[in-house]
Motif scaffolding. Structure first.
Motif, PDB file in Angstrom:
ATOM      1  N   PHE A 153      49.834  42.636  75.515  1.00  0.00           N
ATOM      2  CA  PHE A 153      50.302  41.053  75.547  1.00  0.00           C
ATOM      3  C   PHE A 153      48.998  40.338  74.526  1.00  0.00           C
ATOM      4  CE2 PHE A 153      50.743  42.558  80.035  1.00  0.00           C
ATOM      5  CZ  PHE A 153      52.156  42.009  80.347  1.00  0.00           C
ATOM      6  N   ASN A 154      49.761  39.347  73.851  1.00  0.00           N
ATOM      7  CA  ASN A 154      49.019  38.544  73.151  1.00  0.00           C
ATOM      8  C   ASN A 154      48.267  37.478  73.834  1.00  0.00           C
ATOM      9  OD1 ASN A 154      49.748  39.369  70.769  1.00  0.00           O
ATOM     10  ND2 ASN A 154      51.618  37.924  70.647  1.00  0.00           N
ATOM     11  N   THR A 155      46.807  37.555  73.798  1.00  0.00           N
ATOM     12  CA  THR A 155      45.988  36.694  74.825  1.00  0.00           C
ATOM     13  C   THR A 155      46.060  35.335  74.300  1.00  0.00           C
ATOM     14  OG1 THR A 155      44.025  37.095  73.238  1.00  0.00           O
ATOM     15  CG2 THR A 155      44.393  38.540  75.221  1.00  0.00           C
ATOM     16  N   ALA A 156      45.898  34.230  75.264  1.00  0.00           N
ATOM     17  CA  ALA A 156      45.798  32.978  74.756  1.00  0.00           C
ATOM     18  C   ALA A 156      44.526  32.605  74.060  1.00  0.00           C
ATOM     19  CB  ALA A 156      45.974  32.048  75.979  1.00  0.00           C
ATOM     20  N   ASN A 157      44.559  32.044  73.081  1.00  0.00           N
ATOM     21  CA  ASN A 157      43.272  31.625  72.175  1.00  0.00           C
ATOM     22  C   ASN A 157      42.571  30.513  72.550  1.00  0.00           C
ATOM     23  OD1 ASN A 157      44.329  29.313  70.941  1.00  0.00           O
ATOM     24  ND2 ASN A 157      45.651  30.734  69.617  1.00  0.00           N
ATOM     25  N   PRO A 158      41.377  30.705  72.417  1.00  0.00           N
ATOM     26  CA  PRO A 158      40.487  29.305  72.966  1.00  0.00           C
ATOM     27  C   PRO A 158      41.215  28.073  72.636  1.00  0.00           C
ATOM     28  CG  PRO A 158      39.085  30.835  71.948  1.00  0.00           C
ATOM     29  CD  PRO A 158      40.496  31.362  71.719  1.00  0.00           C
ATOM     30  N   GLY A 159      41.986  27.737  71.701  1.00  0.00           N
ATOM     31  CA  GLY A 159      42.539  26.541  71.276  1.00  0.00           C
ATOM     32  C   GLY A 159      43.687  26.130  72.265  1.00  0.00           C
ATOM     33  N   MET A 161      34.631  33.069  75.340  1.00  0.00           N
ATOM     34  CA  MET A 161      35.902  33.589  74.925  1.00  0.00           C
ATOM     35  C   MET A 161      35.845  34.036  73.489  1.00  0.00           C
ATOM     36  SD  MET A 161      38.512  30.962  76.532  1.00  0.00           S
ATOM     37  CE  MET A 161      37.744  29.225  76.389  1.00  0.00           C
ATOM     38  N   ILE A 162      34.930  33.243  72.510  1.00  0.00           N
ATOM     39  CA  ILE A 162      34.841  33.665  71.272  1.00  0.00           C
ATOM     40  C   ILE A 162      34.189  34.889  71.066  1.00  0.00           C
ATOM     41  CG2 ILE A 162      33.785  33.064  69.189  1.00  0.00           C
ATOM     42  CD1 ILE A 162      33.765  30.082  69.838  1.00  0.00           C
ATOM     43  N   ILE A 163      33.171  35.238  71.757  1.00  0.00           N
ATOM     44  CA  ILE A 163      32.379  36.630  71.456  1.00  0.00           C
ATOM     45  C   ILE A 163      33.116  37.699  72.242  1.00  0.00           C
ATOM     46  CG2 ILE A 163      30.205  35.690  71.342  1.00  0.00           C
ATOM     47  CD1 ILE A 163      29.434  36.578  73.745  1.00  0.00           C
ATOM     48  N   ASN A 164      34.230  37.386  73.193  1.00  0.00           N
ATOM     49  CA  ASN A 164      35.066  38.498  73.871  1.00  0.00           C
ATOM     50  C   ASN A 164      36.065  38.817  73.153  1.00  0.00           C
ATOM     51  OD1 ASN A 164      37.086  39.620  76.168  1.00  0.00           O
ATOM     52  ND2 ASN A 164      35.141  39.717  77.195  1.00  0.00           N
ATOM     53  N   LYS A 165      36.450  40.146  72.935  1.00  0.00           N
ATOM     54  CA  LYS A 165      37.562  40.412  72.275  1.00  0.00           C
ATOM     55  C   LYS A 165      38.833  40.191  72.643  1.00  0.00           C
ATOM     56  CE  LYS A 165      37.425  45.396  74.046  1.00  0.00           C
ATOM     57  NZ  LYS A 165      39.068  45.260  74.496  1.00  0.00           N
ATOM     58  N   ASP A 166      38.773  40.150  74.118  1.00  0.00           N
ATOM     59  CA  ASP A 166      40.378  39.694  74.835  1.00  0.00           C
ATOM     60  C   ASP A 166      40.282  37.966  74.886  1.00  0.00           C
ATOM     61  OD1 ASP A 166      41.082  42.430  74.817  1.00  0.00           O
ATOM     62  OD2 ASP A 166      39.938  42.843  76.712  1.00  0.00           O
ATOM     63  N   ASP A 167      39.274  37.314  74.381  1.00  0.00           N
ATOM     64  CA  ASP A 167      39.440  35.787  74.705  1.00  0.00           C
ATOM     65  C   ASP A 167      39.294  35.437  76.270  1.00  0.00           C
ATOM     66  OD1 ASP A 167      39.823  35.356  72.099  1.00  0.00           O
ATOM     67  OD2 ASP A 167      41.899  35.565  72.211  1.00  0.00           O
TER      68      ASP A 167
END
Length: 247
Positions: free
Chosen positions: A16-22, A136-142
């Motif tokens: 799955f593509n994870t949702a990014n912080p933005g 979320m930034i430091i975690n590889k899966d956001d």
């Protein structure tokens, strides 16, 4: 955009593509606007029109706080209620096409949403939002801390999901089928099953996957072993492929 790889109990890999912080931040802003609108309607329109505001003015400070607190309860539980009843989405998440799922491939349950909600106070609600953002930034899966604690992740529904198994894939020579009764199904049945299966994956629609599993069991008489609906349907697809290749 990073990817979350889920391996089911039958060693089926799903990416799955994870949702990014933005995307998550925009979903949060949309939800915040909805919450603000709720406050305006309830406290600036409904309370004055119904006379509640005049009544509250006659109360002592503690009672006044209790009344306003009661009016704000839906806001307090907004995220928890939405994710519970909208299958892992708030209105903001729906508009941004992102969704909460379990990282083990199962449908997230109320307890999972509750854990995420409890962590919101310390890492989502301003000014503590910076904590969730850093996580979320430091975690590889956001994933934020609430996701890690609940075993969940927020995925994007905008992009295609890559699944490394289809009915057209060659089955390994050492593959051992599980459900011989799949031969009751026709090629057209399997086409419909596969299309529904792929569509459910693209939308992370675990409810539809469960309905598909129940339909297959009803039609074939198969009694599934201890498997998630996702794994069961995948096994049926592979078993049918196996038997049609070896008939």
């Amino acid at each position: 955009m990073s990817q979350l790889s889920i391996t089911t109990t039958q060693n089926v890999n799903i990416n799955f593509n994870t949702a990014n912080p933005g995307e998550r931040a925009l979903a949060y802003i949309i939800d915040a606007v909805i919450i603000y609108a709720y406050y305006l309607v309830v406290f600036e329109v409904i309370f004055p029109l119904t006379g509640i505001q005049d009544f509250v003015a006659t109360l002592d400070p503690w009672s006044e706080m209790a009344v306003y607190g009661l009016g704000g309860l839906p806001v307090l539980f907004y995220a928890l209620l939405c994710e519970t009843f909208l299958d892992g989405q708030t209105v903001g998440k729906m508009l941004m096409k992102i969704k909460v799922i379990k990282i083990d491939g199962y449908q997230a349950a109320f307890g999972d949403y509750l854990v995420r909600w409890l962590f919101r106070i310390g890492e989502v609600t301003p000014p503590m939002s910076i904590i969730g953002l850093i996580a979320m930034i430091i975690n590889k899966d956001d994933r934020r801390l609430g996701d890690i604690a609940a075993g969940t992740a927020v995925i994007s529904l905008k992009s295609d999901v890559t699944i490394n198994h289809t009915i057209l894939r060659e089955i390994d020579s050492n593959y051992i089928p599980v459900y011989p009764m799949v031969i009751k199904l026709t090629d057209n049945d399997m086409r419909i099953i596969k299309e529904t299966y792929d569509s459910s994956y693209r939308q992370a629609d675990f409810e539809m996957m469960e309905k598909l599993k129940n339909k297959i069991e009803t039609v074939t008489g198969i009694k599934s072993v201890s498997q998630s609906a996702t794994t069961f349907v995948d096994t049926v697809l592979k078993d049918y492929n196996y038997y049609t290749q070896n008939m």
